[in-house]
Write a protein that holds these residues in place. Structure first.
Motif, mmCIF file in Angstrom:
data_model
loop_
_atom_site.group_PDB
_atom_site.id
_atom_site.type_symbol
_atom_site.label_atom_id
_atom_site.label_comp_id
_atom_site.label_asym_id
_atom_site.label_seq_id
_atom_site.Cartn_x
_atom_site.Cartn_y
_atom_site.Cartn_z
ATOM 1 N N UNK A 100 4.702 5.283 -18.435
ATOM 2 C CA UNK A 100 4.755 5.618 -19.562
ATOM 3 C C UNK A 100 4.848 7.032 -20.062
ATOM 4 N N UNK A 101 4.418 7.917 -18.995
ATOM 5 C CA UNK A 101 4.419 9.406 -18.915
ATOM 6 C C UNK A 101 5.531 9.849 -18.215
ATOM 7 N N UNK A 102 5.967 10.987 -18.559
ATOM 8 C CA UNK A 102 6.899 11.934 -17.999
ATOM 9 C C UNK A 102 6.257 12.626 -16.562
ATOM 10 N N UNK A 103 7.082 12.677 -15.715
ATOM 11 C CA UNK A 103 6.389 13.374 -14.559
ATOM 12 C C UNK A 103 5.620 14.645 -14.836
ATOM 13 N N UNK A 104 6.450 15.485 -15.731
ATOM 14 C CA UNK A 104 5.928 16.813 -15.897
ATOM 15 C C UNK A 104 4.529 16.800 -16.822
ATOM 16 N N UNK A 105 4.197 15.623 -17.231
ATOM 17 C CA UNK A 105 2.793 15.681 -17.795
ATOM 18 C C UNK A 105 1.714 15.208 -16.782
ATOM 19 N N UNK A 106 2.103 14.885 -15.695
ATOM 20 C CA UNK A 106 1.253 14.512 -14.242
ATOM 21 C C UNK A 106 0.915 15.779 -13.627
ATOM 22 N N UNK A 107 -0.243 15.745 -12.945
ATOM 23 C CA UNK A 107 -0.673 16.805 -12.137
ATOM 24 C C UNK A 107 -1.369 16.277 -11.143
ATOM 25 N N UNK A 108 -0.926 16.321 -9.507
ATOM 26 C CA UNK A 108 -1.927 15.874 -8.637
ATOM 27 C C UNK A 108 -2.757 16.864 -8.240
ATOM 28 N N UNK A 109 -4.085 16.133 -8.403
ATOM 29 C CA UNK A 109 -5.278 16.977 -7.973
ATOM 30 C C UNK A 109 -5.953 16.870 -6.707
ATOM 31 N N UNK A 110 -5.634 15.757 -6.051
ATOM 32 C CA UNK A 110 -6.249 15.551 -4.647
ATOM 33 C C UNK A 110 -5.732 14.488 -3.922
ATOM 34 N N UNK A 111 -6.126 14.237 -2.764
ATOM 35 C CA UNK A 111 -5.943 12.877 -1.952
ATOM 36 C C UNK A 111 -7.096 12.310 -1.184
ATOM 37 N N UNK A 112 -6.969 11.135 -0.951
ATOM 38 C CA UNK A 112 -8.141 10.601 -0.314
ATOM 39 C C UNK A 112 -7.698 9.279 0.603
ATOM 40 N N UNK A 113 -8.440 9.263 1.833
ATOM 41 C CA UNK A 113 -7.864 8.173 2.699
ATOM 42 C C UNK A 113 -9.006 6.945 2.351
ATOM 43 N N UNK A 114 -8.859 5.762 2.058
ATOM 44 C CA UNK A 114 -9.919 4.749 1.955
ATOM 45 C C UNK A 114 -8.971 3.684 2.779
ATOM 46 N N UNK A 115 -9.792 3.054 3.746
ATOM 47 C CA UNK A 115 -9.636 2.037 4.729
ATOM 48 C C UNK A 115 -8.385 2.272 5.557
ATOM 49 N N UNK A 116 -8.054 3.622 5.875
ATOM 50 C CA UNK A 116 -6.730 3.742 6.765
ATOM 51 C C UNK A 116 -5.641 4.056 5.798
ATOM 52 N N UNK A 117 -5.656 3.920 4.373
ATOM 53 C CA UNK A 117 -4.507 3.896 3.457
ATOM 54 C C UNK A 117 -4.656 5.155 2.559
ATOM 55 N N UNK A 118 -3.615 6.215 2.717
ATOM 56 C CA UNK A 118 -3.484 7.485 1.747
ATOM 57 C C UNK A 118 -3.280 6.995 0.389
ATOM 58 N N UNK A 119 -4.190 7.773 -0.503
ATOM 59 C CA UNK A 119 -4.339 7.548 -1.926
ATOM 60 C C UNK A 119 -4.176 9.053 -2.359
#
Length: 179
Positions: A100-119
Motif C-alpha cells: 500500500x506504500x510507495x518505495x520512496x516512503x520506506x527506509x531500511x533501518x537494519x537487518x537481522x539473521x534469525x534461525x539462519x534466515x536474513x531479515x
C-alpha cells in the motif's frame, strides 16, 4: 627627523591631490550618465487587447472518466487473462500490507539473521516491519529477491512507454541516522 617629516608631508599632499582628481572624474561620469538617461527614449510596443472569452459547456461529463480506478482495474484484469502474462500471478494473489506504500516512503533501518534466515527491518509511517526474501512491497508489485546487511534487492513489474509490462530491478539501501 625634519627630512622624514617633510617626505611624509609630501606623500600625504600627493595622496590628497590624487583623491581630489578622482572626485572630479566622478562628477563628469555622473553628468554623462544623466545625459544618457535624458537622450534614450524606450520604445515599448502597446499590448494588444485581450481576446473575448467565450465559455463552452462541458459535454463529456456523461462519458467514462479516463482516470477512473474502475477503468484501470478492468484493463489490468484483461491483461491478467492473457496467457504468459507477468501480471496474471500478481493480480490473483492476496496483497501484503507493505504494497500500500510507495518505495520512496520506506527506509531500511537494519537487518537481522534469525534461525539462519536474513531479515530486513523497514520503517514505514514510523512503524517497524520485518521482511524476508519473497515478501512483497511497494506499489509496483515489488518482490524481494535478496537481502544483505546494507540493502534489499527487489524486482518490480511496471509498464514501459509502449504499454507492455516489464520487470525492473529496484533496491532499498540502509539509511544511517544522521545526528
Amino acid at each position: 627627523m625634519s627630512r622624514a617629516l617633510a617626505s611624509r608631508a609630501t606623500v600625504a599632499t600627493l595622496l590628497l591631490a590624487g583623491l581630489a582628481a578622482c572626485g572630479g572624474e566622478q562628477e563628469e561620469l555622473q553628468q554623462w550618465m544623466e545625459q544618457q538617461k535624458r537622450e534614450v527614449k524606450p520604445s515599448v510596443q502597446p499590448l494588444s487587447p485581450p481576446k473575448k472569452f467565450d465559455p463552452q459547456s462541458y459535454s463529456a461529463l456523461s462519458n467514462v472518466d479516463p482516470f477512473s480506478t474502475q477503468k484501470l482495474t478492468v484493463a489490468l484484469k484483461q491483461e491478467a487473462r492473457q496467457p504468459n502474462s507477468m501480471l496474471a500471478a500478481e493480480i490473483n494473489r492476496r496483497k501484503e500490507p507493505l504494497e500500500a506504500y510507495p518505495l520512496d516512503s520506506m527506509s531500511m533501518v537494519g537487518s537481522v539473521v534469525k534461525q539462519g534466515r536474513q531479515y530486513a527491518l523497514l520503517r514505514v509511517d514510523n512503524l517497524l516491519y520485518q521482511v524476508k526474501v519473497g515478501d512483497y512491497l511497494g506499489q509496483n508489485y515489488g518482490k524481494i529477491t535478496k537481502i544483505t546487511e546494507t540493502d534489499i534487492s527487489l524486482r518490480e513489474i511496471v509498464q514501459d512507454a509502449a504499454g507492455e509490462w516489464i520487470e525492473r530491478a529496484g533496491a532499498l539501501q540502509l539509511q544511517e541516522k544522521s545526528r
